[in-house]
Scaffold this motif. Structure first.
Motif, PDB file in Angstrom:
ATOM      1  N   VAL A  95       7.824  -9.829  -9.617  1.00 34.71           N
ATOM      2  CA  VAL A  95       6.944  -9.698  -8.441  1.00 34.71           C
ATOM      3  C   VAL A  95       5.469  -9.950  -8.780  1.00 34.71           C
ATOM      4  O   VAL A  95       4.627  -9.968  -7.893  1.00 34.71           O
ATOM      5  CB  VAL A  95       7.082  -8.310  -7.754  1.00 34.71           C
ATOM      6  N   LYS A 150      -1.192  -4.289  -2.503  1.00 38.08           N
ATOM      7  CA  LYS A 150      -0.082  -4.453  -3.449  1.00 38.08           C
ATOM      8  C   LYS A 150       0.510  -3.099  -3.864  1.00 38.08           C
ATOM      9  O   LYS A 150       1.634  -3.030  -4.358  1.00 38.08           O
ATOM     10  CB  LYS A 150      -0.528  -5.250  -4.672  1.00 38.08           C
ATOM     11  N   PHE A 151      -0.247  -2.019  -3.652  1.00 40.14           N
ATOM     12  CA  PHE A 151       0.245  -0.705  -4.094  1.00 40.14           C
ATOM     13  C   PHE A 151       1.411  -0.186  -3.237  1.00 40.14           C
ATOM     14  O   PHE A 151       2.056   0.780  -3.616  1.00 40.14           O
ATOM     15  CB  PHE A 151      -0.906   0.307  -4.143  1.00 40.14           C
ATOM     16  N   LEU A 166       4.028  -1.693  -3.091  1.00 41.72           N
ATOM     17  CA  LEU A 166       5.183  -2.017  -3.935  1.00 41.72           C
ATOM     18  C   LEU A 166       5.593  -0.849  -4.829  1.00 41.72           C
ATOM     19  O   LEU A 166       6.725  -0.787  -5.302  1.00 41.72           O
ATOM     20  CB  LEU A 166       4.870  -3.230  -4.826  1.00 41.72           C
ATOM     21  N   VAL A 167       4.655   0.035  -5.095  1.00 41.86           N
ATOM     22  CA  VAL A 167       4.970   1.171  -5.974  1.00 41.86           C
ATOM     23  C   VAL A 167       4.782   2.505  -5.242  1.00 41.86           C
ATOM     24  O   VAL A 167       4.662   3.553  -5.867  1.00 41.86           O
ATOM     25  CB  VAL A 167       4.124   1.147  -7.269  1.00 41.86           C
ATOM     26  N   GLN A 219       4.539  -9.594  -0.571  1.00 43.10           N
ATOM     27  CA  GLN A 219       4.647 -10.255  -1.876  1.00 43.10           C
ATOM     28  C   GLN A 219       4.159 -11.696  -1.716  1.00 43.10           C
ATOM     29  O   GLN A 219       4.338 -12.283  -0.627  1.00 43.10           O
ATOM     30  CB  GLN A 219       6.102 -10.259  -2.359  1.00 43.10           C
ATOM     31  N   LEU A 231       0.191 -11.732  -6.644  1.00 39.85           N
ATOM     32  CA  LEU A 231      -0.141 -10.608  -5.758  1.00 39.85           C
ATOM     33  C   LEU A 231      -1.640 -10.536  -5.440  1.00 39.85           C
ATOM     34  O   LEU A 231      -2.112  -9.568  -4.841  1.00 39.85           O
ATOM     35  CB  LEU A 231       0.294  -9.279  -6.405  1.00 39.85           C
ATOM     36  N   THR A 270      10.204   0.679  -4.421  1.00 40.03           N
ATOM     37  CA  THR A 270      10.885  -0.624  -4.322  1.00 40.03           C
ATOM     38  C   THR A 270      11.547  -0.983  -5.659  1.00 40.03           C
ATOM     39  O   THR A 270      12.661  -1.497  -5.681  1.00 40.03           O
ATOM     40  CB  THR A 270       9.896  -1.759  -3.963  1.00 40.03           C
ATOM     41  N   HIS A 271      10.830  -0.667  -6.743  1.00 38.84           N
ATOM     42  CA  HIS A 271      11.382  -0.963  -8.065  1.00 38.84           C
ATOM     43  C   HIS A 271      12.641  -0.133  -8.300  1.00 38.84           C
ATOM     44  O   HIS A 271      12.635   1.083  -8.159  1.00 38.84           O
ATOM     45  CB  HIS A 271      10.343  -0.657  -9.149  1.00 38.84           C
ATOM     46  N   PRO A 325       5.308 -15.515  -9.092  1.00 39.91           N
ATOM     47  CA  PRO A 325       4.757 -14.504  -8.195  1.00 39.91           C
ATOM     48  C   PRO A 325       3.229 -14.448  -8.275  1.00 39.91           C
ATOM     49  O   PRO A 325       2.646 -14.780  -9.309  1.00 39.91           O
ATOM     50  CB  PRO A 325       5.368 -13.199  -8.707  1.00 39.91           C
ATOM     51  N   TRP A 378       3.588  -8.021 -10.837  1.00 39.92           N
ATOM     52  CA  TRP A 378       2.875  -6.747 -10.998  1.00 39.92           C
ATOM     53  C   TRP A 378       2.367  -6.617 -12.435  1.00 39.92           C
ATOM     54  O   TRP A 378       3.111  -6.874 -13.380  1.00 39.92           O
ATOM     55  CB  TRP A 378       3.830  -5.579 -10.705  1.00 39.92           C
ATOM     56  N   TRP A 403      11.302  -6.440 -13.420  1.00 38.05           N
ATOM     57  CA  TRP A 403      10.805  -6.310 -12.054  1.00 38.05           C
ATOM     58  C   TRP A 403       9.340  -6.754 -11.961  1.00 38.05           C
ATOM     59  O   TRP A 403       8.960  -7.531 -11.092  1.00 38.05           O
ATOM     60  CB  TRP A 403      10.945  -4.849 -11.591  1.00 38.05           C
ATOM     61  N   THR A 442      12.766 -12.180  -4.639  1.00 36.76           N
ATOM     62  CA  THR A 442      12.194 -13.324  -5.371  1.00 36.76           C
ATOM     63  C   THR A 442      12.284 -14.565  -4.481  1.00 36.76           C
ATOM     64  O   THR A 442      12.936 -14.525  -3.434  1.00 36.76           O
ATOM     65  CB  THR A 442      12.950 -13.582  -6.694  1.00 36.76           C
ATOM     66  N   LEU A 453      15.170  -6.265  -5.258  1.00 37.46           N
ATOM     67  CA  LEU A 453      14.245  -7.232  -5.863  1.00 37.46           C
ATOM     68  C   LEU A 453      14.178  -8.465  -4.974  1.00 37.46           C
ATOM     69  O   LEU A 453      15.201  -9.095  -4.700  1.00 37.46           O
ATOM     70  CB  LEU A 453      14.721  -7.607  -7.269  1.00 37.46           C
TER      71      LEU A 453
END
Lengths: 171, 456
Positions: B117, A113-114, A116-117, A131, A107, A88-89, A105, B119, B113, A95, A93
């Protein structure tokens, strides 16, 4: 002799440039133009490759002793329309803002939440990304989803890239 | 009234002994002020063109003009890294590489980023990395390069000569960059977050006090980069209340105060080029770009810093008691008056605040006086070329030094010739003694013993 050579070279360069200029066709620049607004459950194409669908939004009160502290949880699916593996990064984005102010934000209360990566291959869809945002009031929240287009060509004219906005009412 | 003097010779040596943090900051900023002044003027020009409607904020012309003015500020840490390395005696290009690492787009995007979010960034999954806005920052890079200057000698000692050319830059970059993003960089942010908390708390108790504090302390907030921590407070105020009283009025008072100090120094300074430097810095400060006044005038001359703190504080106090409200987020200077235009009483109070800041600081600076920087410093600040007379003087001095060096070299040559002769004679004597052609003398035996002892 050197001067004559230099002048001849310059003349050749100028002629070639003018020849190119006259003979070529005028190039029209085009690009994908993302929508300015969208709604929940809609397949939103935010740039040339990334699609987002907001599946669900819910408000939670994590601390029963503090009913005013509310968290908005946004659940969405992301389709990587490119031919490369991505996370995603760097792709988009998401917001949120409320009453004109950016929401903080959070989380802590999302399921995983993982996600997201988590990298996904080109053409794949990652479902159930979440999110969280700390709400300021019960007023409407605007989600902004910015793709990776810095410039958008509208009628051949370059304009700055912009986020797609999705309005959500808080109950 | 204090006399305006020029430092030179012995005074400079005395000044060197009194080295303090302000001298250090002045030393770091001196070589890069020429860039800051140029970029500051271009930013002012950009703002004027936008405010007058000559160019649109979404046009490509704006993007180019904005880039011309903003690029130098965005990449300020790289310039600061090189000048800090020169001050702290670290390797300048390694320092620049450290700053480039902090501003590398993938890293700044990742920070942005993660911050958006929520993170929590970590290194190797264990070490937490705090979000820091390194673009245009000042204090983090100075701290980081100071650290680099301390580890470089240690690394030079530890690394074997054979591997130095490879390991020295690798380890310097690795250790400095990691220490930078883990500990040293976030220090300013943690301080700024604490400051934002305190300012918000004071604003709840005594709203008039906040513009006073910000008006007085703005130069220090800018130096440490802590003012960035107040931006979210101001943005939230603008979004929720429709106006800001926390950051914008105080910063406007402070910038105008720095303009007042700069013009006072411009009038009292003796050197023509320094007068011109101060006047142009004053002008850019008027429009809210005060770095050249701060780093080129207030900090090195010290007294103008004190007077602008007082002037900014007084004007900030007026802003506080009159309740000036900034209704838009803009560079805090003369052009930001547009954001104070409604209602009319707000605009009048903002104008009075500007007048107080300028007049009070101008008078205080004019009366307090200052020690004018040396000719060399001014030349460095302004980028002024050396005059023919000065060039001639330097050439004469260089010739004198060269002649002296030549004489010394000749004398050294004679001395070494004598030593060679003596060594040959001693060798011949020893050879004679060994072969029994010459009988040893007492003095020579003693000398021989000494020599042996020395060798041992």
């Amino acid at each position: 002799m050197k001067r004559v050579c230099a002048l001849l070279l310059l003349l050749v360069c100028l002629l070639s440039v003018s020849a190119c200029g006259k003979g070529g066709e005028e190039k029209v620049f085009t690009s994908f133009i993302p929508p300015k607004t969208a709604s929940v459950h809609e397949d939103i194409q935010v740039d040339e490759t990334n699609h987002i669908t907001i599946v669900e939004t819910k408000t939670i009160t994590p601390n029963p002793d503090k009913p005013d502290e509310k968290i908005l949880i946004v659940t969405y699916d992301w389709t990587n329309g490119s031919d490369k593996q991505k996370v995603t990064h760097g792709s988009f984005l998401l917001t949120a803002k409320q009453d004109g102010a950016a929401l903080q934000p959070n989380l802590k209360h999302v399921d995983d939440k993982f996600l997201l990566v988590k990298p996904i291959q080109g053409g794949e869809t990652l479902e159930g990304i979440q999110q969280g945002f700390e709400l300021l009031s019960d007023n409407e929240v605007t989600l902004s989803i910015k793709g990776n287009m810095q410039v958008v060509f509208v009628d051949g004219v370059p304009k700055g890239g912009y986020p797609v906005e999705v309005s959500i009412s808080i109950n | 009234m204090t006399k305006t003097e020029t430092l030179s010779g012995k005074e400079m040596l005395v000044e060197k002994k009194k080295f303090n943090v302000f001298d250090m900051i002045g030393g770091i900023f001196k070589p890069i002020l020429i860039v800051i002044v140029g970029a500051g003027v271009l930013q002012t020009l950009r703002d004027i063109l936008v405010q007058t409607g000559a160019i649109s904020k979404v046009s490509s012309s704006y993007i180019f003009l904005d880039g011309l003015g903003s690029a130098a500020f965005y990449f300020l840490p790289i310039f600061l890294a090189i000048s800090s390395a020169n001050v702290f005696k670290a390797t300048p290009y390694l320092a620049a590489a450290v700053a480039a690492f902090l501003l590398f787009p993938n890293i700044t995007n990742l920070f942005s980023w993660a911050n958006s979010v929520g993170w929590n960034l970590t290194l190797f999954g264990k070490i937490p990395i705090t979000y820091v806005k390194y673009e245009s920052s000042v204090l983090p890079i100075i701290l980081i390069i100071f650290f680099q200057s301390k580890i470089e000698p240690l690394l030079k000692k530890v690394i074997p000569d054979l591997l130095r050319s490879i390991l020295f830059p690798v380890l310097t970059l690795f250790i400095t960059c990691l220490a930078g993003i883990i500990i040293l960089g976030p220090l300013g942010t943690w301080a700024g977050d604490g400051l934002a908390f305190v300012i918000t708390w004071i604003n709840g108790l005594a709203p008039w006090l906040v513009p006073t504090l910000v008006g007085a302390a703005s130069p220090f907030l800018v130096i440490t980069g802590s003012h960035y921590s107040l931006f979210p407070v101001a943005t939230q105020n603008l979004a929720q209340l429709g106006y800001d009283t926390v950051l914008m009025p105080g910063m406007m008072a402070s910038n105008i105060a720095l303009a007042g100090a700069s013009f006072a120094v411009a009038i009292r300074a003796k050197q023509k080029s320094y007068k011109s430097y101060c006047a142009s810095s004053g002008l850019t400060s008027f429009f809210g770009i005060s770095q050249s006044s701060l780093y080129g005038i207030a900090i090195p001359l010290k007294k103008p810093l004190i007077t602008s703190v007082i002037g900014g504080g007084i004007a900030g106090f007026y802003a506080g008691i009159s309740g000036i409200q900034a209704r838009s987020f803009s560079t805090p200077g003369l052009l930001s008056l547009v954001g104070y235009s409604s209602p009319t009483s707000n605009l009048i109070n903002a104008l009075i605040c500007i007048v107080i800041a300028f007049v009070a600081t101008f008078i205080l600076t004019f009366l307090a006086g200052f020690q004018e920087p040396s000719r060399e410093t001014v030349r460095e600040l302004t980028g002024e070329p050396i005059s023919e007379e000065e060039k001639q003087e330097i050439i004469e001095k260089a010739e004198e030094l060269e002649a002296a060096a030549r004489e010394a070299e000749e004398a050294l040559g004679d001395a070494s010739m004598e030593v060679t002769r003596a060594t040959i004679a001693r060798g011949a004597t020893r050879l004679g003694e060994t072969t029994g052609l010459v009988s040893p003398t007492e003095d020579e035996t003693g000398e021989e013993d000494d020599q042996k002892g020395g060798d041992a």
